[in-house]
Design a protein around this motif. Structure first.
Motif, mmCIF file in Angstrom:
data_model
loop_
_atom_site.group_PDB
_atom_site.id
_atom_site.type_symbol
_atom_site.label_atom_id
_atom_site.label_comp_id
_atom_site.label_asym_id
_atom_site.label_seq_id
_atom_site.Cartn_x
_atom_site.Cartn_y
_atom_site.Cartn_z
ATOM 1 N N VAL A 62 0.452 37.273 -19.875
ATOM 2 C CA VAL A 62 1.651 36.745 -20.520
ATOM 3 C C VAL A 62 2.461 36.020 -19.451
ATOM 4 C CG1 VAL A 62 3.592 37.260 -22.000
ATOM 5 C CG2 VAL A 62 1.612 38.750 -21.995
ATOM 6 N N HIS A 63 1.960 34.916 -19.049
ATOM 7 C CA HIS A 63 2.481 34.238 -17.883
ATOM 8 C C HIS A 63 1.942 32.822 -17.943
ATOM 9 C CE1 HIS A 63 3.259 33.160 -13.773
ATOM 10 N NE2 HIS A 63 3.788 34.330 -13.503
ATOM 11 N N LEU A 77 15.151 42.260 -14.557
ATOM 12 C CA LEU A 77 15.921 41.040 -14.762
ATOM 13 C C LEU A 77 17.380 41.235 -14.372
ATOM 14 C CD1 LEU A 77 14.922 38.385 -15.677
ATOM 15 C CD2 LEU A 77 15.744 38.871 -17.967
ATOM 16 N N LEU A 98 11.160 31.843 -12.911
ATOM 17 C CA LEU A 98 12.119 32.831 -13.379
ATOM 18 C C LEU A 98 13.298 32.940 -12.421
ATOM 19 C CD1 LEU A 98 12.712 34.862 -15.534
ATOM 20 C CD2 LEU A 98 11.528 36.587 -14.188
ATOM 21 N N ILE A 102 15.534 29.761 -12.903
ATOM 22 C CA ILE A 102 16.453 29.656 -14.034
ATOM 23 C C ILE A 102 17.479 30.787 -14.009
ATOM 24 C CG2 ILE A 102 14.835 28.444 -15.535
ATOM 25 C CD1 ILE A 102 14.836 31.198 -17.076
ATOM 26 N N LYS A 121 21.385 30.257 -14.136
ATOM 27 C CA LYS A 121 22.256 30.982 -15.059
ATOM 28 C C LYS A 121 23.428 31.615 -14.304
ATOM 29 C CE LYS A 121 19.881 33.240 -18.111
ATOM 30 N NZ LYS A 121 19.044 34.330 -18.679
ATOM 31 N N VAL A 149 6.927 26.462 -19.023
ATOM 32 C CA VAL A 149 7.644 26.088 -20.216
ATOM 33 C C VAL A 149 9.153 26.276 -20.022
ATOM 34 C CG1 VAL A 149 7.507 28.346 -21.306
ATOM 35 C CG2 VAL A 149 7.459 26.305 -22.713
ATOM 36 N N LEU A 150 9.496 27.238 -19.202
ATOM 37 C CA LEU A 150 10.915 27.477 -18.947
ATOM 38 C C LEU A 150 11.560 26.290 -18.251
ATOM 39 C CD1 LEU A 150 11.164 31.195 -17.786
ATOM 40 C CD2 LEU A 150 12.138 30.132 -19.807
ATOM 41 N N LYS A 198 10.717 23.219 -18.183
ATOM 42 C CA LYS A 198 10.767 22.034 -19.015
ATOM 43 C C LYS A 198 11.913 22.096 -20.024
ATOM 44 C CE LYS A 198 6.699 20.804 -19.932
ATOM 45 N NZ LYS A 198 5.386 21.010 -20.554
ATOM 46 N N HIS A 199 12.163 23.271 -20.542
ATOM 47 C CA HIS A 199 13.148 23.374 -21.608
ATOM 48 C C HIS A 199 14.479 23.957 -21.177
ATOM 49 C CE1 HIS A 199 9.326 23.180 -23.961
ATOM 50 N NE2 HIS A 199 10.041 22.247 -24.546
#
Lengths: 346, 346
Positions: free
Chosen positions: A73-74, A235, A261, A264, A268, A290-291, A293-294
């Motif tokens: 999941v990566h 996190l 991670l 972003i 944040k 994907v992170l 990019k979006h």
DNA sequence: TTTCAACACGAAAACGTTTGCGCTAGTCTT
DNA sequence: AAGACTAGCGCAAACGTTTTCGTGTTGAAA
């Protein structure tokens, strides 16, 4: 429910021998046109397909590649898999996946399960725990038993096998140079502990880039994130660590994060503290997922070309498997990194 | 480089028969304590492991599960895989992955490659193209040959097999109800074309939720995204379509998007057009992926519990494989969806 | 001394293929 | 007409296991 039909059944049905059937199906000239037609028609009717397992046993090769990765999941790892799968399929191979979950024990068990005939070779990226313990006996053993390994991304140098890596240090320099070029004077890095090989290398690149520009690195600007493997509330602690970084160094105007991670999260936190991106603080990440990019603003980042890594790894492995001469010559392929400029830098 | 040691080699070395070695290793009482010790010691020394392929051939089962999914670089699908892998491993199974890339042909080929003895059963989610063409012969054929299938997420009702789904309509209602409850009066939906089963069901849920609240659906608020399968510049056209949606319906104050990507794209476009989220427009997505969690503002979304889906699918399949009685009773398990409230709704 | 059970082990079949070689019958050569 | 050749097919081995069914050797009971 009709079971899969075998050569034996066809033979019995048509009152010929098994060998005749086999040869007829493979268009051997030993077999008369008549019987060949008859057999082939029958086989087609019953949708005969040779049993892969029997073939594997006979040929002593399975046409299957084993992949062991820390997690699936990566974005990066699944990209790599998609690359492997693409060339594997094209060359008639299947792909069997094992997950280590960053655990040494699971890595070993998974490899043992697959190494006993199920596959012809491995493509893998090493679990963090393994890197930490530096116990590589399972790699050397499988290699000694004649099963080739290709390592990617997280590799260990002194194992004799093909490797596909990105030039992490170089990629990091790309990122940091970009920040410097965009006017950053106080560049922080958010990285991992040193036992993670790629983290270490990227940190190294960061330092080199600073040196190249006669900027002296400050240890207070280097955050090596405490990584407790069990990433549940990870996190939160990540945010806190980064927040402290900013608070203790009010002059930070650029951040290089060694993964998406971290990047972003830094973004944040920076925004939470009232900084504007990229006006006040510019940020560059690593890994084009994907992170990145979006994200808003979209993240400038160093792309590793995960799919290409997978493709190359598969090529190396299959070439090795299908090579006639048994010479042990191992390659280390470096996939070019690329800086993808988006909105988190000026 | 020593090859893997076999029973035959041990037998020759110790001057006993193959059967004796085999029995000794499996602690048969037929074998004397002496020989047993001797054999086991030797086997341990040479690190003997039974050849999986030979076992598979003999037992006519491979202890391997085949997974066919449309793509792997996708949070939901990799979550599902991780779930499958977890229970498969726990129960002594391996996992072999094939990607259809949403293509009918690749789906068929992949299944044929694996169905010839390589695996014991399938877990799969149907390619879009297959759903479009409604050609399901490859499923019925494999099932007819005695190989069980478990479908998840994208399923087709009239195939006789176990299924694991989420209640898509119900999940959609959860989402839309939330929007209504938060005061939205003009709720748009960004969804897929109807041939994508899950898209259709979610649209249905949207409509039902509106009806439940005596709100009449307006066709201009329903955007069925043109999905050209070749998602390269897909992203751009997606933005344009959504932008038009907003421009043609100035009164939109809520958006339900049937997946993560649509949701954050909607968010991006809304912000670009000067709307504040959640003040002016509230947004709810579907699928709790990494994008939702890290979007700004974090996205309220319907979680499908992908990992749980995978776990359940694997359980169903393995139970079926290991069931003695051959009764064909198929289950459809519905995994609960859950609304995860974050910052994109009031 | 004979008989027989217990003990310890081996032979062989089976899973489904592929393939080298041998065999038979028919045809050709001289 | 006898030998040589060839077309067409079957036998058997091999891949590495497991397991059933012998089989020979012991030692003890009769």
């Amino acid at each position: 429910m009709k079971r899969k039909v075998t050569l034996k059944q066809i033979a019995r049905e048509l009152d010929v021998s098994i060998s005749t059937v086999s040869k007829a199906l493979r268009n051997s000239i030993e077999i008369s046109e008549d019987t060949r037609q008859k057999v082939q028609a029958f086989a087609k009717l019953y949708n005969y397909r040779p049993n892969n397992i029997a073939l594997s046993l006979k040929n002593r090769k399975t046409k299957t590649i084993g992949i062991i990765i820390p997690e699936i999941v990566h974005h990066f790892f699944s990209k790599v898999i998609s690359g492997i799968e693409a060339v594997a399929n094209k060359r008639g191979y299947n792909v069997i996946v094992g997950l280590s979950n960053e655990s040494f024990a699971k890595e070993v068990i998974n490899m043992e399960m697959l190494a006993n005939g199920s596959i012809d070779g491995f493509i893998l990226s090493i679990a963090k725990e393994t890197q930490q313990q530096q116990d590589y006996h399972h790699f050397t053993e499988t290699i000694n038993q004649g099963m080739p390994i290709v390592m990617f991304d997280r590799v260990v140098n002194d194992i004799k096998c093909d490797k596909v890596i990105v030039d992490d240090a170089e990629g990091a320099k790309l990122a940091v140079n970009k920040l410097i070029q965009c006017g950053c004077k106080n560049i922080a890095i958010v990285t991992t502990k040193d036992y993670v090989s790629v983290g270490k290398l990227r940190t190294q690149g960061y330092l080199e880039a600073l040196e190249d520009h006669k900027m002296s690195p400050e240890s207070s600007l280097i955050l090596k994130v405490h990584d407790q493997l069990l990433s549940e509330d990870h996190l939160d602690s990540l945010e806190i660590e980064i927040e402290n970084l900013f608070k203790n160094n009010k002059n930070i105007d650029g951040v290089f994060a060694v993964n998406e991670l971290y990047a972003i999260t830094a973004m944040k936190v920076a925004r939470k503290l009232g900084f504007k991106i990229p006006e006040d603080i510019q940020i560059v990440g690593f890994t084009d997922g994907v992170l990145s990019k979006h994200a808003v603003p979209a993240l400038t980042t160093v792309s590793q070309h995960g799919k290409k890594i997978g493709e190359k790894a598969a090529e190396l492995l299959i070439n090795n498997l299908e090579r006639e001469d048994e010479e042990d010559v191992y390659e280390t392929v470096v996939i070019e990194t690329e800086l993808i400029e988006r909105k988190s830098t000026k």
